[in-house]
Design a protein around this motif. Structure first.
Motif, PDB file in Angstrom:
ATOM      1  N   CYS A   1      31.035  43.786 -14.734  1.00 44.52           N
ATOM      2  CA  CYS A   1      30.131  43.392 -15.823  1.00 44.52           C
ATOM      3  C   CYS A   1      29.130  44.503 -16.170  1.00 44.52           C
ATOM      4  O   CYS A   1      29.039  44.941 -17.320  1.00 44.52           O
ATOM      5  CB  CYS A   1      29.404  42.110 -15.465  1.00 44.52           C
ATOM      6  SG  CYS A   1      28.499  41.404 -16.836  1.00 44.52           S
ATOM      7  N   CYS A   2      28.384  44.982 -15.192  1.00 45.13           N
ATOM      8  CA  CYS A   2      27.365  46.008 -15.469  1.00 45.13           C
ATOM      9  C   CYS A   2      28.003  47.267 -16.054  1.00 45.13           C
ATOM     10  O   CYS A   2      27.468  47.862 -16.991  1.00 45.13           O
ATOM     11  CB  CYS A   2      26.569  46.359 -14.216  1.00 45.13           C
ATOM     12  SG  CYS A   2      25.326  45.121 -13.822  1.00 45.13           S
TER      13      CYS A   2
ATOM     14  N   MET B   1      29.295  46.358 -19.693  1.00 46.35           N
ATOM     15  CA  MET B   1      28.253  45.951 -20.643  1.00 46.35           C
ATOM     16  C   MET B   1      27.191  47.030 -20.864  1.00 46.35           C
ATOM     17  O   MET B   1      26.576  47.082 -21.922  1.00 46.35           O
ATOM     18  CB  MET B   1      27.546  44.681 -20.138  1.00 46.35           C
ATOM     19  CG  MET B   1      28.448  43.492 -19.989  1.00 46.35           C
ATOM     20  SD  MET B   1      28.965  42.854 -21.563  1.00 46.35           S
ATOM     21  CE  MET B   1      27.488  41.972 -22.055  1.00 46.35           C
ATOM     22  N   LYS B   2      26.966  47.885 -19.838  1.00 48.79           N
ATOM     23  CA  LYS B   2      25.850  48.815 -19.975  1.00 48.79           C
ATOM     24  C   LYS B   2      26.244  50.264 -19.688  1.00 48.79           C
ATOM     25  O   LYS B   2      26.054  51.132 -20.524  1.00 48.79           O
ATOM     26  CB  LYS B   2      24.713  48.408 -19.015  1.00 48.79           C
ATOM     27  CG  LYS B   2      24.200  47.006 -19.278  1.00 48.79           C
ATOM     28  CD  LYS B   2      22.918  46.699 -18.544  1.00 48.79           C
ATOM     29  CE  LYS B   2      23.068  46.431 -17.098  1.00 48.79           C
ATOM     30  NZ  LYS B   2      21.986  45.628 -16.514  1.00 48.79           N
TER      31      LYS B   2
ATOM     32  N   CYS C   1      19.089  41.987 -18.299  1.00 50.27           N
ATOM     33  CA  CYS C   1      19.960  41.213 -19.183  1.00 50.27           C
ATOM     34  C   CYS C   1      19.428  39.779 -19.205  1.00 50.27           C
ATOM     35  O   CYS C   1      19.539  39.064 -18.212  1.00 50.27           O
ATOM     36  CB  CYS C   1      21.389  41.197 -18.661  1.00 50.27           C
ATOM     37  SG  CYS C   1      22.228  42.752 -18.849  1.00 50.27           S
TER      38      CYS C   1
ATOM     39  N   CYS D   1      21.802  36.958 -18.014  1.00 50.22           N
ATOM     40  CA  CYS D   1      22.578  37.131 -16.770  1.00 50.22           C
ATOM     41  C   CYS D   1      22.441  35.919 -15.840  1.00 50.22           C
ATOM     42  O   CYS D   1      21.336  35.554 -15.449  1.00 50.22           O
ATOM     43  CB  CYS D   1      22.125  38.380 -16.034  1.00 50.22           C
ATOM     44  SG  CYS D   1      23.094  38.665 -14.533  1.00 50.22           S
TER      45      CYS D   1
ATOM     46  N   VAL E   1      23.542  35.728 -12.716  1.00 46.36           N
ATOM     47  CA  VAL E   1      23.621  36.058 -11.285  1.00 46.36           C
ATOM     48  C   VAL E   1      22.368  35.541 -10.569  1.00 46.36           C
ATOM     49  O   VAL E   1      21.249  35.888 -10.921  1.00 46.36           O
ATOM     50  CB  VAL E   1      23.774  37.584 -11.079  1.00 46.36           C
ATOM     51  CG1 VAL E   1      23.657  37.944  -9.600  1.00 46.36           C
ATOM     52  CG2 VAL E   1      25.105  38.058 -11.629  1.00 46.36           C
TER      53      VAL E   1
HETATM   54  S1  SF4 Z   1      22.724  42.270 -15.226  1.00 51.46           S
HETATM   55 FE1  SF4 Z   1      24.157  40.531 -15.155  1.00 51.46          FE
HETATM   56  S2  SF4 Z   1      24.831  40.177 -17.265  1.00 51.46           S
HETATM   57 FE2  SF4 Z   1      23.816  42.176 -17.183  1.00 51.46          FE
HETATM   58  S3  SF4 Z   1      25.507  43.568 -16.968  1.00 51.46           S
HETATM   59 FE3  SF4 Z   1      24.752  43.143 -14.911  1.00 51.46          FE
HETATM   60  S4  SF4 Z   1      25.940  41.390 -14.133  1.00 51.46           S
HETATM   61 FE4  SF4 Z   1      26.279  41.570 -16.354  1.00 51.46          FE
END
Ligand code: SF4
Length: 197
Positions: A48-49, A52-53, A146, A149, A151
């Motif tokens: 994910c990280c 997404m980033k 985020c 998120c 988590v």
């Molecule tokens: S902070 Fe959470 S939602 Fe954002 S990129 Fe990381 S795992 Fe994904």
């Protein structure tokens, strides 16, 4: 988790708390509580990280030739601490040139600095107060990052989403009903031991 969901036997064994010989392992027992996620009806990935980033940042660095200045703190993880000890605040020689000017600050240093210099903070953090142990904390979000998120959201009874709704109903609706987090959170509530206090 991702490997276990693909059926990799080593990962399934880990989530079942057993070692490679199928014998219960004291060390691996801590993973059993996440076993239920193997069959969760939504995608789960450790990517994910990155997707997404980080991927976008790397692409931008490549195209622009610019180098990042980031607010990572050495205290955030053992990996970050070791990286800081290796390079200091500015890593000119590593494979990714980067400046981390806040790296040697702790979160408490930052909160004290904000209080002592009367610096304004964004509304989602609330205000800064002192705990009974003398440590400072924000009254609302401790970190924003985020904003959607999930988590760790079960640890405080999904409080971040209640606060998001109070702060911005439109964003809350987008997250829950357009992105579908409503479905994910319902499933988590039904299947994972949540701290609802
Ligand atoms: S902070 Fe959470 S939602 Fe954002 S990129 Fe990381 S795992 Fe994904």
């Amino acid at each position: 988790m991702e490997a276990a969901r693909r059926g990799a036997s080593w990962a399934v064994r880990k989530l079942n708390g057993v070692n490679k010989n199928g014998i219960s392992s004291k060390y691996r027992r801590r993973y059993i509580k996440w076993n239920v996620l193997i069959d969760a009806p939504f995608l789960i990935s450790n990517q994910c990280c990155f997707q997404m980033k980080e991927k976008q940042l790397l692409q931008y660095e490549k195209e622009s030739g610019k180098k990042p200045i980031v607010a990572l703190l050495a205290e955030e993880s053992e990996r970050r601490r070791m990286a800081y000890l290796r390079t200091g605040c500015n890593s000119f020689d590593s494979s990714r040139v980067m400046s981390k000017p806040l790296a040697f600050w702790t979160e408490q240093d930052i909160l004290w600095y904000i209080v002592e210099h009367d610096i304004g903070i964004a509304p989602p953090y609330g205000s800064i107060i002192k705990n009974t142990d003398g440590k400072l904390r924000c009254t609302k979000e401790q970190r924003t990052g985020c904003m959607f998120c999930p988590v760790g959201c079960h640890l405080d009874g999904f409080g971040k989403y209640r606060r998001l709704r109070e702060y911005n109903q439109q964003l809350y609706d987008y997250c829950m009903y357009e992105l579908g987090l409503d479905f994910v959170l319902k499933w988590i509530k039904e299947n994972i031991n949540c701290n609802m206090n």
